[in-house]
Design a protein around this motif. Structure first.
Motif: not given
Length: 332
Positions: A1, A58, A61-62, A66, A68, A174, A178
């Motif tokens: 995050m 994004q 994070a991916s 993390s 989606t 999450a 995020v």
């Protein structure tokens, strides 16, 4: 995050000055006119930098593992088409019906893709599908209408992003947490340039993007109606101002597709309040929606006093605008 937050903030912070210099070099500026709330030509490209920052956040994070959002490809594609259409409108002024048709088409695709995720038998009732499509188009336009003074769109976005971050953490979602954090980080960086007095404007590309993402964030759960109701609480000042203004203009027989300066926030600045005071007022009003919206998003229902607080704040805003206008008229 944390990585997504930092990448979004830093990318936006770097991209906006670059885009602003480019816009100035090509004279792509928002020149003041009779309907404007600003007094000097200003680049209207901040929203492009914001979108780039959120996308980078994004992606980072991916890449670090993390999750989606559901239907992320569809949502991202819809957002990019919407942003591209709005940027073209910023540069060449597309007819309102063309913009509305594009928004409706995107909303239809999103609803079609999202519908199997909820409802008995894997399908939404038709009334929820229609409500959801109208909600997406409505919030995109409400955000566009309300992006008219320094800081107001970014300030509202940070409140809504904070609310969705809290909901995501509380529910263990999450992906929502995020997404909300990257949006909030991008908006915080944008406000470095857009806080009163603004040196860069968001433009339709940025406002349409924010309206779209806050409209689709609630669609991944199994209770779409209540999630949308929660989302409405998080942005209620924008929805209330837009609805009151639309009804007032319809009652007066005005052309609602024609540009104007009769939103409540614009009427407040016309009575002498600064952009900063009106923006902080709307941010404060948005915060009042969180005690009502967060319990709804968590499936606990809305406590009656919290709903009444929003109603009282809405009535107070309307009354204060009318009172200031009467006083202003009496002194001229």
């Amino acid at each position: 995050m944390t990585a997504g937050f930092l990448v979004s903030f830093l990318t936006t912070l770097i991209a906006i000055p670059v885009l602003a210099r480019w816009a100035r070099s090509r004279n792509l500026l928002d020149v003041p006119n009779a309907r404007s709330s600003h007094t000097r030509p200003t680049p209207r490209v901040g929203g492009v930098g914001l979108v780039a920052g959120v996308a980078a956040g994004q992606a980072a994070a991916s890449a670090l593992g993390s999750p989606t959002l559901e239907h992320a490809v569809v949502l991202a594609s819809g957002a990019l088409i919407l942003v591209a259409t709005s940027v073209v409108d910023d540069l060449r002024s597309l007819p309102a019906l063309v913009r509305l048709a594009a928004q409706t088409g995107i909303a239809g695709v999103v609803v079609w893709q999202a519908a199997p995720a909820a409802g008995a038998g894997g399908q939404w009732p038709i009334w929820i599908a229609l409500l959801t499509g109208g909600w997406i188009v409505g919030l995109v336009n409400a955000y566009n209408f309300m992006d008219g003074i320094d800081g107001i769109a970014g300030g509202q976005a940070i409140v809504a992003a904070a609310a969705w971050s809290a909901v995501g953490v509380a529910t263990g979602d999450a992906a929502v947490a995020v997404a909300a954090l990257t949006i909030g980080a991008g908006c915080a960086a944008f406000l470095v340039f857009n806080a009163p007095p603004a040196t860069v404007f968001m433009g339709d590309g940025g406002s349409a993007f924010l309206g779209f993402v806050f409209a689709v964030l609630p669609l991944g759960g199994s209770r779409p109606f209540w999630s949308i109701a929660a989302a409405a609480c998080f942005v209620w000042p924008f929805l209330f101002d837009t609805a009151v203004t639309l009804l007032r203009r319809l009652g007066r027989g005005e052309n609602v597709l024609q540009a104007h300066r009769s939103h409540l926030y614009q009427r407040l600045t016309s009575t002498g309040l600064s952009h900063a005071r009106v923006t902080w007022l709307y941010v404060g009003l948005a915060v009042l929606g969180l005690p009502a919206g967060i319990p709804l998003a968590l499936g606990r229902g809305m406590p009656a006093p919290n709903g009444l607080l929003i109603a009282a704040a809405a009535a107070g805003l309307w009354w204060w605008v009318a009172r200031r206008e009467r006083r202003s008229a009496a002194t001229t």
